[in-house]
Design a protein around this motif. Structure first.
Motif, PDB file in Angstrom:
ATOM      1  N   VAL A  35      38.963  97.280  86.888  1.00  0.00           N
ATOM      2  CA  VAL A  35      39.803  96.555  87.838  1.00  0.00           C
ATOM      3  C   VAL A  35      41.016  95.989  87.105  1.00  0.00           C
ATOM      4  O   VAL A  35      40.861  95.258  86.123  1.00  0.00           O
ATOM      5  CB  VAL A  35      38.998  95.401  88.480  1.00  0.00           C
ATOM      6  N   PRO A  36      42.241  96.294  87.574  1.00  0.00           N
ATOM      7  CA  PRO A  36      43.433  95.713  86.943  1.00  0.00           C
ATOM      8  C   PRO A  36      43.700  94.304  87.471  1.00  0.00           C
ATOM      9  O   PRO A  36      43.619  94.051  88.673  1.00  0.00           O
ATOM     10  CB  PRO A  36      44.554  96.669  87.344  1.00  0.00           C
ATOM     11  N   THR A  37      43.998  93.393  86.545  1.00  0.00           N
ATOM     12  CA  THR A  37      44.321  92.013  86.905  1.00  0.00           C
ATOM     13  C   THR A  37      45.585  91.571  86.178  1.00  0.00           C
ATOM     14  O   THR A  37      45.973  92.163  85.171  1.00  0.00           O
ATOM     15  CB  THR A  37      43.183  91.037  86.544  1.00  0.00           C
ATOM     16  N   ARG A  38      46.164  90.523  86.697  1.00  0.00           N
ATOM     17  CA  ARG A  38      47.378  89.969  86.082  1.00  0.00           C
ATOM     18  C   ARG A  38      47.047  89.327  84.741  1.00  0.00           C
ATOM     19  O   ARG A  38      46.054  88.617  84.599  1.00  0.00           O
ATOM     20  CB  ARG A  38      47.984  88.921  87.015  1.00  0.00           C
ATOM     21  N   LYS A  39      47.899  89.597  83.760  1.00  0.00           N
ATOM     22  CA  LYS A  39      47.807  88.936  82.454  1.00  0.00           C
ATOM     23  C   LYS A  39      48.776  87.765  82.504  1.00  0.00           C
ATOM     24  O   LYS A  39      49.969  87.947  82.694  1.00  0.00           O
ATOM     25  CB  LYS A  39      48.173  89.906  81.322  1.00  0.00           C
ATOM     26  N   TYR A  40      48.252  86.563  82.355  1.00  0.00           N
ATOM     27  CA  TYR A  40      49.073  85.355  82.400  1.00  0.00           C
ATOM     28  C   TYR A  40      49.586  85.030  81.005  1.00  0.00           C
ATOM     29  O   TYR A  40      48.920  85.292  80.009  1.00  0.00           O
ATOM     30  CB  TYR A  40      48.265  84.181  82.956  1.00  0.00           C
ATOM     31  N   ASP A  41      50.763  84.428  80.948  1.00  0.00           N
ATOM     32  CA  ASP A  41      51.409  84.122  79.672  1.00  0.00           C
ATOM     33  C   ASP A  41      51.218  82.651  79.339  1.00  0.00           C
ATOM     34  O   ASP A  41      51.960  81.785  79.775  1.00  0.00           O
ATOM     35  CB  ASP A  41      52.894  84.462  79.732  1.00  0.00           C
ATOM     36  N   GLY A  42      50.161  82.381  78.587  1.00  0.00           N
ATOM     37  CA  GLY A  42      49.852  81.033  78.146  1.00  0.00           C
ATOM     38  C   GLY A  42      49.083  81.113  76.855  1.00  0.00           C
ATOM     39  O   GLY A  42      49.400  81.921  75.991  1.00  0.00           O
ATOM     40  N   THR A  43      48.057  80.300  76.730  1.00  0.00           N
ATOM     41  CA  THR A  43      47.172  80.365  75.570  1.00  0.00           C
ATOM     42  C   THR A  43      45.734  80.319  76.069  1.00  0.00           C
ATOM     43  O   THR A  43      45.423  79.629  77.038  1.00  0.00           O
ATOM     44  CB  THR A  43      47.472  79.241  74.554  1.00  0.00           C
ATOM     45  N   CYS A  44      44.892  81.062  75.396  1.00  0.00           N
ATOM     46  CA  CYS A  44      43.503  81.192  75.823  1.00  0.00           C
ATOM     47  C   CYS A  44      42.671  80.018  75.315  1.00  0.00           C
ATOM     48  O   CYS A  44      42.769  79.631  74.146  1.00  0.00           O
ATOM     49  CB  CYS A  44      42.941  82.507  75.288  1.00  0.00           C
ATOM     50  N   VAL A  45      41.859  79.458  76.216  1.00  0.00           N
ATOM     51  CA  VAL A  45      40.906  78.400  75.861  1.00  0.00           C
ATOM     52  C   VAL A  45      39.537  78.796  76.416  1.00  0.00           C
ATOM     53  O   VAL A  45      39.441  79.580  77.358  1.00  0.00           O
ATOM     54  CB  VAL A  45      41.342  77.009  76.387  1.00  0.00           C
ATOM     55  N   LEU A  46      38.510  78.242  75.808  1.00  0.00           N
ATOM     56  CA  LEU A  46      37.139  78.572  76.177  1.00  0.00           C
ATOM     57  C   LEU A  46      36.349  77.314  76.499  1.00  0.00           C
ATOM     58  O   LEU A  46      36.379  76.354  75.732  1.00  0.00           O
ATOM     59  CB  LEU A  46      36.456  79.303  75.006  1.00  0.00           C
ATOM     60  N   LEU A  47      35.639  77.348  77.622  1.00  0.00           N
ATOM     61  CA  LEU A  47      34.649  76.325  77.944  1.00  0.00           C
ATOM     62  C   LEU A  47      33.299  76.959  77.644  1.00  0.00           C
ATOM     63  O   LEU A  47      32.909  77.934  78.292  1.00  0.00           O
ATOM     64  CB  LEU A  47      34.740  75.919  79.416  1.00  0.00           C
ATOM     65  N   ASP A  48      32.592  76.432  76.631  1.00  0.00           N
ATOM     66  CA  ASP A  48      31.321  77.055  76.252  1.00  0.00           C
ATOM     67  C   ASP A  48      30.172  76.521  77.112  1.00  0.00           C
ATOM     68  O   ASP A  48      30.348  75.624  77.947  1.00  0.00           O
ATOM     69  CB  ASP A  48      31.048  76.927  74.752  1.00  0.00           C
ATOM     70  N   GLU A  49      29.001  77.071  76.897  1.00  0.00           N
ATOM     71  CA  GLU A  49      27.818  76.715  77.689  1.00  0.00           C
ATOM     72  C   GLU A  49      27.411  75.245  77.515  1.00  0.00           C
ATOM     73  O   GLU A  49      26.737  74.679  78.370  1.00  0.00           O
ATOM     74  CB  GLU A  49      26.641  77.621  77.313  1.00  0.00           C
ATOM     75  N   ASP A  50      27.821  74.635  76.405  1.00  0.00           N
ATOM     76  CA  ASP A  50      27.493  73.229  76.148  1.00  0.00           C
ATOM     77  C   ASP A  50      28.526  72.257  76.723  1.00  0.00           C
ATOM     78  O   ASP A  50      28.411  71.053  76.550  1.00  0.00           O
ATOM     79  CB  ASP A  50      27.361  72.985  74.640  1.00  0.00           C
ATOM     80  N   GLY A  51      29.577  72.815  77.355  1.00  0.00           N
ATOM     81  CA  GLY A  51      30.625  71.966  77.929  1.00  0.00           C
ATOM     82  C   GLY A  51      31.731  71.608  76.958  1.00  0.00           C
ATOM     83  O   GLY A  51      32.561  70.755  77.259  1.00  0.00           O
ATOM     84  N   SER A  52      31.767  72.258  75.791  1.00  0.00           N
ATOM     85  CA  SER A  52      32.822  72.004  74.802  1.00  0.00           C
ATOM     86  C   SER A  52      33.973  72.980  75.000  1.00  0.00           C
ATOM     87  O   SER A  52      33.766  74.147  75.334  1.00  0.00           O
ATOM     88  CB  SER A  52      32.266  72.175  73.385  1.00  0.00           C
ATOM     89  N   TRP A  53      35.179  72.468  74.745  1.00  0.00           N
ATOM     90  CA  TRP A  53      36.380  73.293  74.870  1.00  0.00           C
ATOM     91  C   TRP A  53      36.826  73.768  73.487  1.00  0.00           C
ATOM     92  O   TRP A  53      36.762  73.019  72.509  1.00  0.00           O
ATOM     93  CB  TRP A  53      37.511  72.496  75.527  1.00  0.00           C
ATOM     94  N   TRP A  54      37.319  75.000  73.438  1.00  0.00           N
ATOM     95  CA  TRP A  54      37.803  75.641  72.217  1.00  0.00           C
ATOM     96  C   TRP A  54      39.146  76.292  72.490  1.00  0.00           C
ATOM     97  O   TRP A  54      39.411  76.748  73.603  1.00  0.00           O
ATOM     98  CB  TRP A  54      36.813  76.722  71.774  1.00  0.00           C
ATOM     99  N   ALA A  55      39.990  76.356  71.480  1.00  0.00           N
ATOM    100  CA  ALA A  55      41.289  77.020  71.570  1.00  0.00           C
ATOM    101  C   ALA A  55      41.254  78.307  70.752  1.00  0.00           C
ATOM    102  O   ALA A  55      40.705  78.332  69.645  1.00  0.00           O
ATOM    103  CB  ALA A  55      42.397  76.109  71.038  1.00  0.00           C
ATOM    104  N   ARG A  56      41.843  79.354  71.304  1.00  0.00           N
ATOM    105  CA  ARG A  56      41.953  80.615  70.568  1.00  0.00           C
ATOM    106  C   ARG A  56      42.849  80.378  69.361  1.00  0.00           C
ATOM    107  O   ARG A  56      43.866  79.695  69.451  1.00  0.00           O
ATOM    108  CB  ARG A  56      42.557  81.693  71.458  1.00  0.00           C
ATOM    109  N   ARG A  57      42.477  80.963  68.236  1.00  0.00           N
ATOM    110  CA  ARG A  57      43.265  80.770  67.018  1.00  0.00           C
ATOM    111  C   ARG A  57      43.208  82.034  66.179  1.00  0.00           C
ATOM    112  O   ARG A  57      42.147  82.601  65.971  1.00  0.00           O
ATOM    113  CB  ARG A  57      42.706  79.593  66.233  1.00  0.00           C
ATOM    114  N   GLU A  58      44.369  82.493  65.725  1.00  0.00           N
ATOM    115  CA  GLU A  58      44.454  83.622  64.795  1.00  0.00           C
ATOM    116  C   GLU A  58      44.718  83.061  63.412  1.00  0.00           C
ATOM    117  O   GLU A  58      45.568  82.182  63.243  1.00  0.00           O
ATOM    118  CB  GLU A  58      45.604  84.562  65.165  1.00  0.00           C
ATOM    119  N   VAL A  59      43.999  83.578  62.432  1.00  0.00           N
ATOM    120  CA  VAL A  59      44.199  83.159  61.051  1.00  0.00           C
ATOM    121  C   VAL A  59      44.627  84.388  60.256  1.00  0.00           C
ATOM    122  O   VAL A  59      43.922  85.400  60.233  1.00  0.00           O
ATOM    123  CB  VAL A  59      42.908  82.539  60.452  1.00  0.00           C
TER     124      VAL A  59
END
Length: 179
Positions: A35-59
Motif C-alpha cells: 500500500v502506498p502512503t504519504r511520506k511526511y517531512d519531519g523527524t521520526c519518533v517512537l512510543l515504545d510498549e513501556d510508554g517511553s518516547w525515543w528519537a531516531r538518530r543516525e551516528v
C-alpha cells in the motif's frame, strides 16, 4: 526501525541520482504489492510498549553514540548506524512535548514529528504535531519509474511515498530523488 530502501537503485558514480533499475529488495512494489502512503517531512519518533518516547538518530562511523542509544542497523553503503536515543536528550524533546499537548496519541509505534522547528516546517503546520505512520494518508500512485516521477513532480508538497507490504517490508521514493 530499519532504514527503508529506495525503490530504485542509486547510481554508484553519483549517489544522488537514481537509475531506472528497481532495487532488488523492492521488486514487490512494481508487482503491485503493498500500500502506498504519504511520506511526511519531519523527524521520526517512537512510543515504545513501556510508554517511553525515543528519537531516531543516525551516528556516523567513528562518532560516539549518545548515552542510552539503541542501535538498530548499520548501513553498509554509508557506515552510518541508525537507532533510537531517549527523547529527553534529543533536540526535539520540547517540540515533542508541544505536539503531545495537541495531538491524540494512540498505540505504541512510530510517528512523524512535524512543525515549525522541524526541518524548516515543509509540512506547513502552525504548531508541532504527530502523525502516526500507521495512519499515513494512502495514495493512488503509479508504480513505474516515469509514472512515479511525474506523480511526485505534480505533488511537490509531499516528501515522497512509502509502500507498506503486508509482511512488514517497506520501500520509499522521495520527491528530491526525481526532481
Amino acid at each position: 526501525m530499519k532504514k527503508i530502501p529506495t525503490l530504485f537503485r542509486r547510481d554508484p558514480e553519483d549517489r544522488k541520482r537514481l537509475l531506472r533499475d528497481v532495487h532488488p529488495d523492492c521488486e514487490w512494489v512494481l508487482a503491485g504489492e503493498g500500500v502506498p502512503t504519504r511520506k511526511y517531512d519531519g523527524t521520526c519518533v517512537l512510543l515504545d510498549e513501556d510508554g517511553s518516547w525515543w528519537a531516531r538518530r543516525e551516528v556516523r562511523p567513528g562518532r560516539q553514540r549518545p548515552p542510552g542509544y539503541r542501535p538498530v542497523m548499520t548501513d553498509e553503503a554509508t557506515g552510518k548506524t541508525v537507532g533510537w536515543e531517549p527523547i529527553g536528550q534529543s533536540a526535539y524533546a520540547r517540540y515533542l512535548a508541544e505536539a503531545l499537548a495537541s495531538s491524540a496519541v494512540g498505540a505504541p509505534g512510530t510517528y512523524e514529528l512535524v512543525g515549525p522547528k522541524v526541518n524548516g516546517n515543509p509540512e506547513g503546520t502552525d504548531g508541532h504535531v504527530l502523525v502516526a505512520h500507521a495512519d499515513a494518508e494512502r495514495l493512488d500512485a503509479p508504480r513505474d519509474f516515469d509514472g512515479l516521477r511525474a506523480w511526485l513532480l505534480a505533488h511537490p508538497a509531499y516528501e515522497g511515498i512509502v509502500w507498506h507490504h503486508p509482511d512488514g517490508r517497506r520501500a520509499k521514493l522521495k520527491h528530491r530523488d526525481v526532481a
